[in-house]
Design an enzyme around this catalytic site. Structure first.
Site, PDB file in Angstrom:
ATOM      1  N   PHE A  37       4.801 -10.022  39.535  1.00  0.00           N
ATOM      2  CA  PHE A  37       5.507  -8.770  39.622  1.00  0.00           C
ATOM      3  C   PHE A  37       6.770  -9.110  40.635  1.00  0.00           C
ATOM      4  CE2 PHE A  37       5.078  -6.715  43.598  1.00  0.00           C
ATOM      5  CZ  PHE A  37       3.962  -7.261  44.127  1.00  0.00           C
ATOM      6  N   LYS A  38       6.745 -10.229  41.604  1.00  0.00           N
ATOM      7  CA  LYS A  38       7.774 -10.399  42.388  1.00  0.00           C
ATOM      8  C   LYS A  38       8.832 -10.716  42.037  1.00  0.00           C
ATOM      9  CE  LYS A  38       4.376 -10.504  45.557  1.00  0.00           C
ATOM     10  NZ  LYS A  38       4.339  -9.781  46.671  1.00  0.00           N
TER      11      LYS A  38
END
Ligand SMILES: Cc1ncc(COP(=O)(O)O)c(C=O)c1O
Ligand SMILES: N[C@@H](CCOP(=O)(O)O)C(=O)O
Length: 480
Positions: free
Chosen positions: A119-120
């Site tokens: 998700f970064k």
């Protein structure tokens, strides 16, 4: 919009300054003076927007020192189906963060389809473009010092590799990341990327990043910046996908804008779920925000008891959801600042106590507010839970989820109200954690094309002791 420090010791700053500055000079975290407020009509007008338009609608409310057309162009360049192409379904790539249905009112939001499968990438790709733009305008350079437990590092390096005026120095815990995570970072050969493998846990890496940033003279001389979620730029970009998830869920479950949706978020440094808190503060109708942890359950303890007590080495564990092996959650500071009525003096005293290892207790009223008004609940998982839940999601729904998302699934089940839509945030793709997936499913997880053979590539990193002085020396020798 002005940004202040949670610890009250810094004059208000503009977005571009806090973007490049990262940590505030008093050691606190930047936060808007007040949150933009959305009406029901605003929400209804946002509901049909695609990801890019929604990102602009949200982010432009926090950024007034970049011309709107430029900000729009940066967002449009970032959120494309070519960048977020690693998901399960090519048809869904244009949605950027598509939903997967598990059950009635129970969905997973895919956040991990970007270049490094976590998700970064959702925020980091935008941060890379924002850095380049702002540095160009100011004619400056930046040396990013970051800490990673496995995913921030590669996301930052993929977003910043080859960018003008940017070097990345990334600290990671020696021997504690998965083979895939290690290979993703250490196989990069770009001249502006430096990987430092630190003897210690992620907490030690993050403490060093904060120590170096607190040395004002060093920070100014060597232009030190941050890509961890201490940087507000990360948080604001993450707020967007709560809006996207909310509207997609409303559509999928036949509800109407204004009805509540619960979110469950695998948590470590509290950056992801902090963005959910901000979205709710803006007026997004979020019901519960459920914090899922692993065996490093300091956040679970906090949300169940109101006591926040970071752990020593004797109670910090290496687990099979390694990206969440964190016991000092940076962004909790932003949430607690709001919870205690933005009392910066008290916040500074509380965090002084966190930094010396003892921590703090909320009052009974604050504890009740945290659960009832802000909707926070929590749950912890261990290895056996993780394996069981990876299996359960696969056997019941035919979906492979990574170990962190499996921790989220357990927490979502524990707090789910079947009448209220629940979104579980997918924080990484299973391919990053092959050993655990093999143990659970007796088969290798799906791996996006183009990443075959990653672990066999030559790797480049320097091993170093967890010592801020040594790391400063390392930077000085390499910053031209
Ligand atoms: C795969 C994965 N899941 C969950 C988390 C926890 O997110 P946060 O630190 O924002 O709470 C991280 C890293 O932070 C991660 O990399
Ligand atoms: N889990 C992270 C740790 C750092 O979190 P951040 O969101 O503050 O950058 C990682 O995988 O590196």
């Amino acid at each position: 919009m002005n940004y202040i420090s949670t610890r009250g010791g810094v004059a208000p700053q503009q977005f571009s300054d806090i973007l490049l500055g990262g940590l505030m000079a008093d050691g606190g975290l930047s936060i808007p003076e007040s949150y933009p407020q959305l009406t029901q009509a605003d929400l209804e007008s946002m509901a049909p927007l695609n990801y890019r338009d929604l990102a602009f609608a949200v982010i432009s409310r926090f950024v007034d020192d970049i011309p709107a057309d430029d900000l729009k162009a940066l967002i449009e360049k970032t959120y494309t189906s070519e960048v977020y192409c690693n998901g399960r379904s090519k048809n869904q790539a244009s949605h950027i963060t598509p939903l997967i249905k598990l059950d009635n009112n129970l969905y997973i939001q895919e956040l991990s389809n970007g270049p490094t499968l976590a998700f970064k990438d959702m925020a980091m790709q935008l941060l890379g473009n924002l850095f380049e733009y702002v540095l160009d305008k100011k004619g400056e350079q930046i040396n990013i010092l970051g800490a990673t437990s496995g995913d921030t590092g590669s996301a930052a390096e993929y977003a910043m590799r080859g960018k003008r005026g940017v070097n990345v120095f990334m600290l990671s815990p020696f021997g504690k990341m998965s083979p895939f995570q290690r290979a993703q970072m250490f196989s990069l050969q770009d001249e502006n990327i430096f990987n430092l493998s630190v003897h210690g846990f992620f907490d030690a890496c993050q403490d060093i990043v904060k120590d170096v940033n607190k040395d004002a003279e060093f920070k100014a001389k060597y232009k030190i910046g941050a890509v961890n979620s201490i940087n507000w730029g990360r948080i604001v970009a993450q707020v967007v996908y709560y809006f996207k998830g909310y509207f997609a869920m409303i559509l999928a479950s036949g509800k109407k804008v204004g009805d509540k949706v619960d979110f469950c978020v695998p948590s470590g440094n509290f950056g992801n779920i902090c963005a959910g808190h901000i979205a709710r503060q803006m007026g997004l109708p979020i019901g519960q925000l459920i914090v899922a942890t692993n065996e490093n359950d300091v956040l679970d303890e906090f949300f169940k008891t109101g006591g926040y007590h970071p752990r020593g080495l004797d109670r910090t564990y290496e687990t099979t959801s390694p990206s969440m092996d964190i016991t000092k959650a940076s962004n909790l500071e932003r949430f607690v600042f709001d919870l205690i009525g933005r009392d910066a003096e008290r916040l500074a005293a509380m965090w002084k106590s966190v930094e010396t290892g003892s921590g703090f207790e909320l009052t009974a009223d604050e504890f009740a507010t945290m659960r009832d008004r802000y909707g926070f609940k929590s749950e912890a998982s261990n290895h056996a839970d993780r394996i069981a839940h990876i299996r359960e999601v696969f056997e019941k729904y035919g979906v492979q989820v990574d170990p962190h998302t499996a921790d989220g699934f357990k927490a979502a089940k524990a707090h789910r109200n079947p009448a209220v839509p629940m979104v579980i945030m997918e924080t990484a793709l299973p391919a990053k954690f092959e050993d655990t997936m093999q143990e659970a499913l007796k088969q290798a997880p799906f791996r996006p094309k183009g990443l075959a053979g990653l672990e066999a590539l030559p790797q480049r990193f320097d091993a170093i002791e967890a010592d801020a002085a040594l790391i400063k020396q390392y930077l000085v020798e390499r910053i031209k």
